[in-house]
Motif scaffolding. Structure first.
Motif, PDB file in Angstrom:
ATOM      1  N   GLU A  16       0.842  -1.184   0.000  1.00 35.26           N
ATOM      2  CA  GLU A  16       0.000   0.000   0.000  1.00 35.26           C
ATOM      3  C   GLU A  16       0.890   1.251   0.000  1.00 35.26           C
ATOM      4  O   GLU A  16       1.693   1.442   0.906  1.00 35.26           O
ATOM      5  CB  GLU A  16      -0.899   0.001   1.248  1.00 35.26           C
ATOM      6  N   PRO A  17       0.795   2.120  -1.005  1.00 32.90           N
ATOM      7  CA  PRO A  17       1.669   3.300  -1.059  1.00 32.90           C
ATOM      8  C   PRO A  17       1.595   4.178   0.188  1.00 32.90           C
ATOM      9  O   PRO A  17       2.622   4.732   0.601  1.00 32.90           O
ATOM     10  CB  PRO A  17       1.175   4.045  -2.304  1.00 32.90           C
ATOM     11  N   ALA A  18       0.433   4.300   0.780  1.00 30.29           N
ATOM     12  CA  ALA A  18       0.323   5.131   1.983  1.00 30.29           C
ATOM     13  C   ALA A  18       1.166   4.558   3.116  1.00 30.29           C
ATOM     14  O   ALA A  18       1.799   5.309   3.876  1.00 30.29           O
ATOM     15  CB  ALA A  18      -1.135   5.248   2.409  1.00 30.29           C
ATOM     16  N   ALA A  19       1.184   3.234   3.243  1.00 33.02           N
ATOM     17  CA  ALA A  19       1.992   2.614   4.301  1.00 33.02           C
ATOM     18  C   ALA A  19       3.480   2.816   4.015  1.00 33.02           C
ATOM     19  O   ALA A  19       4.274   3.083   4.927  1.00 33.02           O
ATOM     20  CB  ALA A  19       1.658   1.127   4.393  1.00 33.02           C
ATOM     21  N   VAL A  20       3.875   2.699   2.754  1.00 33.17           N
ATOM     22  CA  VAL A  20       5.275   2.901   2.387  1.00 33.17           C
ATOM     23  C   VAL A  20       5.678   4.354   2.635  1.00 33.17           C
ATOM     24  O   VAL A  20       6.789   4.635   3.110  1.00 33.17           O
ATOM     25  CB  VAL A  20       5.510   2.511   0.917  1.00 33.17           C
ATOM     26  N   ALA A  21       4.791   5.289   2.340  1.00 34.29           N
ATOM     27  CA  ALA A  21       5.073   6.700   2.586  1.00 34.29           C
ATOM     28  C   ALA A  21       5.343   6.965   4.059  1.00 34.29           C
ATOM     29  O   ALA A  21       6.245   7.738   4.414  1.00 34.29           O
ATOM     30  CB  ALA A  21       3.922   7.564   2.091  1.00 34.29           C
ATOM     31  N   GLU A  22       4.600   6.315   4.923  1.00 34.82           N
ATOM     32  CA  GLU A  22       4.824   6.484   6.361  1.00 34.82           C
ATOM     33  C   GLU A  22       6.162   5.896   6.780  1.00 34.82           C
ATOM     34  O   GLU A  22       6.862   6.449   7.637  1.00 34.82           O
ATOM     35  CB  GLU A  22       3.682   5.836   7.150  1.00 34.82           C
ATOM     36  N   VAL A  51       3.901  13.092   5.880  1.00 37.50           N
ATOM     37  CA  VAL A  51       3.383  12.748   4.562  1.00 37.50           C
ATOM     38  C   VAL A  51       2.349  13.800   4.194  1.00 37.50           C
ATOM     39  O   VAL A  51       1.287  13.885   4.803  1.00 37.50           O
ATOM     40  CB  VAL A  51       2.755  11.340   4.552  1.00 37.50           C
ATOM     41  N   GLU A  52       2.671  14.611   3.199  1.00 36.71           N
ATOM     42  CA  GLU A  52       1.789  15.704   2.809  1.00 36.71           C
ATOM     43  C   GLU A  52       0.719  15.268   1.816  1.00 36.71           C
ATOM     44  O   GLU A  52      -0.428  15.737   1.868  1.00 36.71           O
ATOM     45  CB  GLU A  52       2.609  16.849   2.196  1.00 36.71           C
ATOM     46  N   ARG A  53       1.067  14.378   0.895  1.00 41.53           N
ATOM     47  CA  ARG A  53       0.113  13.960  -0.121  1.00 41.53           C
ATOM     48  C   ARG A  53       0.648  12.735  -0.845  1.00 41.53           C
ATOM     49  O   ARG A  53       1.857  12.534  -0.933  1.00 41.53           O
ATOM     50  CB  ARG A  53      -0.104  15.094  -1.142  1.00 41.53           C
ATOM     51  N   ILE A  54      -0.269  11.931  -1.350  1.00 44.28           N
ATOM     52  CA  ILE A  54       0.092  10.770  -2.161  1.00 44.28           C
ATOM     53  C   ILE A  54      -0.768  10.781  -3.415  1.00 44.28           C
ATOM     54  O   ILE A  54      -2.000  10.855  -3.328  1.00 44.28           O
ATOM     55  CB  ILE A  54      -0.119   9.446  -1.403  1.00 44.28           C
ATOM     56  N   ASP A  55      -0.127  10.750  -4.562  1.00 40.35           N
ATOM     57  CA  ASP A  55      -0.842  10.676  -5.838  1.00 40.35           C
ATOM     58  C   ASP A  55      -0.525   9.338  -6.475  1.00 40.35           C
ATOM     59  O   ASP A  55       0.599   9.109  -6.932  1.00 40.35           O
ATOM     60  CB  ASP A  55      -0.413  11.814  -6.776  1.00 40.35           C
ATOM     61  N   GLU A  56      -1.514   8.442  -6.507  1.00 43.62           N
ATOM     62  CA  GLU A  56      -1.244   7.125  -7.076  1.00 43.62           C
ATOM     63  C   GLU A  56      -1.244   7.207  -8.600  1.00 43.62           C
ATOM     64  O   GLU A  56      -2.056   7.906  -9.209  1.00 43.62           O
ATOM     65  CB  GLU A  56      -2.262   6.092  -6.592  1.00 43.62           C
ATOM     66  N   LEU A  57      -0.318   6.466  -9.201  1.00 39.72           N
ATOM     67  CA  LEU A  57      -0.134   6.456 -10.646  1.00 39.72           C
ATOM     68  C   LEU A  57      -0.475   5.076 -11.196  1.00 39.72           C
ATOM     69  O   LEU A  57      -0.896   4.185 -10.455  1.00 39.72           O
ATOM     70  CB  LEU A  57       1.313   6.837 -10.974  1.00 39.72           C
ATOM     71  N   GLU A  58      -0.260   4.884 -12.471  1.00 38.41           N
ATOM     72  CA  GLU A  58      -0.563   3.606 -13.091  1.00 38.41           C
ATOM     73  C   GLU A  58       0.398   2.527 -12.607  1.00 38.41           C
ATOM     74  O   GLU A  58       1.597   2.758 -12.469  1.00 38.41           O
ATOM     75  CB  GLU A  58      -0.463   3.747 -14.611  1.00 38.41           C
ATOM     76  N   SER A  59      -0.114   1.337 -12.365  1.00 40.04           N
ATOM     77  CA  SER A  59       0.696   0.222 -11.877  1.00 40.04           C
ATOM     78  C   SER A  59       1.484  -0.417 -13.007  1.00 40.04           C
ATOM     79  O   SER A  59       1.230  -0.179 -14.188  1.00 40.04           O
ATOM     80  CB  SER A  59      -0.190  -0.834 -11.214  1.00 40.04           C
ATOM     81  N   ARG A  80       2.651  -1.193  -7.606  1.00 45.40           N
ATOM     82  CA  ARG A  80       1.936   0.085  -7.578  1.00 45.40           C
ATOM     83  C   ARG A  80       2.934   1.254  -7.577  1.00 45.40           C
ATOM     84  O   ARG A  80       3.939   1.217  -6.863  1.00 45.40           O
ATOM     85  CB  ARG A  80       1.020   0.146  -6.352  1.00 45.40           C
ATOM     86  N   ARG A  81       2.630   2.238  -8.365  1.00 41.26           N
ATOM     87  CA  ARG A  81       3.480   3.431  -8.451  1.00 41.26           C
ATOM     88  C   ARG A  81       2.715   4.640  -7.934  1.00 41.26           C
ATOM     89  O   ARG A  81       1.505   4.763  -8.121  1.00 41.26           O
ATOM     90  CB  ARG A  81       3.947   3.663  -9.890  1.00 41.26           C
ATOM     91  N   ALA A  82       3.454   5.531  -7.299  1.00 45.25           N
ATOM     92  CA  ALA A  82       2.816   6.714  -6.721  1.00 45.25           C
ATOM     93  C   ALA A  82       3.827   7.842  -6.599  1.00 45.25           C
ATOM     94  O   ALA A  82       5.044   7.609  -6.563  1.00 45.25           O
ATOM     95  CB  ALA A  82       2.225   6.393  -5.346  1.00 45.25           C
ATOM     96  N   ARG A  83       3.314   9.049  -6.540  1.00 42.05           N
ATOM     97  CA  ARG A  83       4.132  10.214  -6.215  1.00 42.05           C
ATOM     98  C   ARG A  83       3.845  10.563  -4.759  1.00 42.05           C
ATOM     99  O   ARG A  83       2.698  10.846  -4.392  1.00 42.05           O
ATOM    100  CB  ARG A  83       3.810  11.390  -7.129  1.00 42.05           C
ATOM    101  N   VAL A  84       4.887  10.527  -3.958  1.00 39.12           N
ATOM    102  CA  VAL A  84       4.768  10.768  -2.517  1.00 39.12           C
ATOM    103  C   VAL A  84       5.383  12.123  -2.185  1.00 39.12           C
ATOM    104  O   VAL A  84       6.519  12.402  -2.574  1.00 39.12           O
ATOM    105  CB  VAL A  84       5.471   9.653  -1.707  1.00 39.12           C
ATOM    106  N   HIS A  85       4.637  12.950  -1.467  1.00 41.81           N
ATOM    107  CA  HIS A  85       5.112  14.270  -1.059  1.00 41.81           C
ATOM    108  C   HIS A  85       5.376  14.253   0.443  1.00 41.81           C
ATOM    109  O   HIS A  85       4.460  13.982   1.230  1.00 41.81           O
ATOM    110  CB  HIS A  85       4.078  15.343  -1.388  1.00 41.81           C
ATOM    111  N   LEU A  86       6.626  14.517   0.819  1.00 38.08           N
ATOM    112  CA  LEU A  86       7.013  14.573   2.223  1.00 38.08           C
ATOM    113  C   LEU A  86       7.520  15.964   2.573  1.00 38.08           C
ATOM    114  O   LEU A  86       8.000  16.699   1.702  1.00 38.08           O
ATOM    115  CB  LEU A  86       8.121  13.559   2.527  1.00 38.08           C
TER     116      LEU A  86
END
Length: 421
Positions: A16-22, A51-59, A80-86
């Motif tokens: 899960e990208p949100a978990a990875v961002a954390e 973690v300011e924002r997560i934008d999920e992209l195409e897998s 899963r690919r995502a743009r993570v803002h920290l």
């Protein structure tokens, strides 16, 4: 928030990208893989990255990079690919450039949760920017030093790259000065070789540069490659300054942040930042660092010029990347500050790449460096320089290059010899 550094990342993960961002936020601030004694809520509120924002992209159907941990765990996709803002508290880092780099990058590339990690963008607040070195020379100072008030600065590179003696190098520099170049630089592989040590090369080259200045009033800027350990670079810079030079060059990636900062604080000369090796950090789209983030950190070190490669050049970078890199150099690192650096266009540049460069950048505050495009011109080096200046005049006036060539024999020769655009 004015007390935080912001960074965005492209990540790839089967989790899960949100978990990875954390995980990213914790690892790069006050945490580790498990909460430890002393990591109180109050400490986290003060020191943890956010973690300011997560934008999920195409897998993707397959991982971009190997990951032994995920392979041992037999973790399957989709990837899963995502743009993570920290964002990171400035107080965690202070005015410490190596630690800033370790914070926004560092162990992130080794996280077991990811099969792709790229630092994509980075921004710093104004108060933090002011704690670091500003360009000593920059765009305006480079123009003053070279006497080029308007137009692109036409430059070239010492060729052969390495092998000339100090006397041979000086002879070539004299011919290039006579050809009316504005800027000459050493190649990145020629710093202090046995056959042409700086102790001999700098005085020999500067003697012909001073002679040219006395005869014409024109001081050609020569970027001597002084890449070395810190104390040696300081000595080399002092030698260049004593001989009346105006610029030194260093290979940024191999000297490191601390060495470049020490050099910047030591010398008033223009500091020409060569990025050789950047491809190892940037060419994979899901690994390393983008040029935008890269140039932020080197500008904090106080460089005056930054290489961006060139349009339709001989290297692997796409033209779009070269263009965005140049605009990155012009953009202030923090609102309200004029700290632009001069982009250096290089790699396979000649009169035929001028028009697309002008069209893409829309300004001529740049170093347009041409090795073969000047030294291999069939009419000689002076004709090579003339062809580039003719192409710049045509581009600025909106005249197609082939039309301009009818009244510019050197440009016509260049188009016939190097190929048409």
């Amino acid at each position: 928030m004015s007390d935080r550094i912001h960074a965005s990342y492209l990540i790839e993960t089967p989790l899960e990208p949100a978990a990875v961002a954390e995980v990213m936020a914790g690892e790069q601030s006050c945490g580790t893989f498990k909460r430890v004694e002393g990591e109180t809520d109050a400490l986290r509120a003060r020191a943890r990255a956010t973690v300011e924002r997560i934008d999920e992209l195409e897998s993707a159907d397959a991982p971009s990079l190997p990951n032994a941990l995920l392979e041992r765990q037999r973790t399957l996709g989709p990837w899963r690919r995502a743009r993570v803002h920290l964002s990171f508290p400035v107080a965690n880092i202070g005015a410490n450039l190596p630690t800033l780099a370790a914070t926004v990058a560092g162990n992130l590339y080794d996280l077991g949760e990811s099969t792709g990690m790229r630092l994509d963008t980075m921004s710093v607040p104004l108060a933090y920017r002011r704690r670091f070195e500003l360009p000593r020379v920059g765009i305006a100072g480079t123009r003053v030093s070279t006497g080029v008030a308007h137009g692109a600065l036409v430059g070239t590179i010492i060729k052969p790259n390495v092998g000339f003696s100090a006397a041979q190098t000086a002879e070539l520099v004299a011919r290039l000065c006579a050809a009316s170049v504005d800027f000459i630089k050493d190649d990145e592989v020629c710093a202090n070789p046995d056959h042409a040590p700086l102790a001999a090369r700098v005085p020999a080259v500067m003697a012909v540069v001073r002679d040219h200045q006395q005869r014409t009033g024109k001081l050609v800027m020569v970027a001597f490659n002084i890449t070395d350990e810190v104390d040696a670079m300081r000595r080399h810079a002092d030698l260049v300054q004593r001989e009346g030079g105006s610029c030194v060059m260093a290979s940024l990636n191999w000297c490191g942040f601390s060495a470049i900062q020490a050099l910047r604080r030591h010398t008033p000369l223009a500091l020409h930042g060569h990025r050789n090796g950047f491809g190892a950090l940037s060419r994979h789209p899901l690994l390393g660092i983008s040029y935008q983030a890269y140039q932020v950190m080197w500008r904090l070190a106080g460089v005056d010029h930054m290489h961006v490669h060139g349009l339709a050049g001989k290297f692997a970078q796409a033209d779009a990347e070269v263009i965005s890199s140049a605009h990155d150099c012009y953009a202030p690192l923090a609102e309200g500050l004029d700290d632009a650096v001069m982009p250096a266009f290089s790699s396979g540049q000649w009169a035929g790449t001028v028009a697309p460069t002008w069209a893409a950048v829309g300004r001529d505050d740049l170093l347009f460096m041409s090795g073969g495009g000047i030294l291999a011109h069939p009419g000689g080096a002076a004709a090579g320089v003339a062809s580039i200046r003719q192409a710049w005049a045509a581009a600025r006036d909106g005249v197609p290059v082939h039309e301009a060539a009818r009244q510019a024999p050197e440009l016509a020769q260049a188009l016939a010899f190097f190929g048409t655009t």
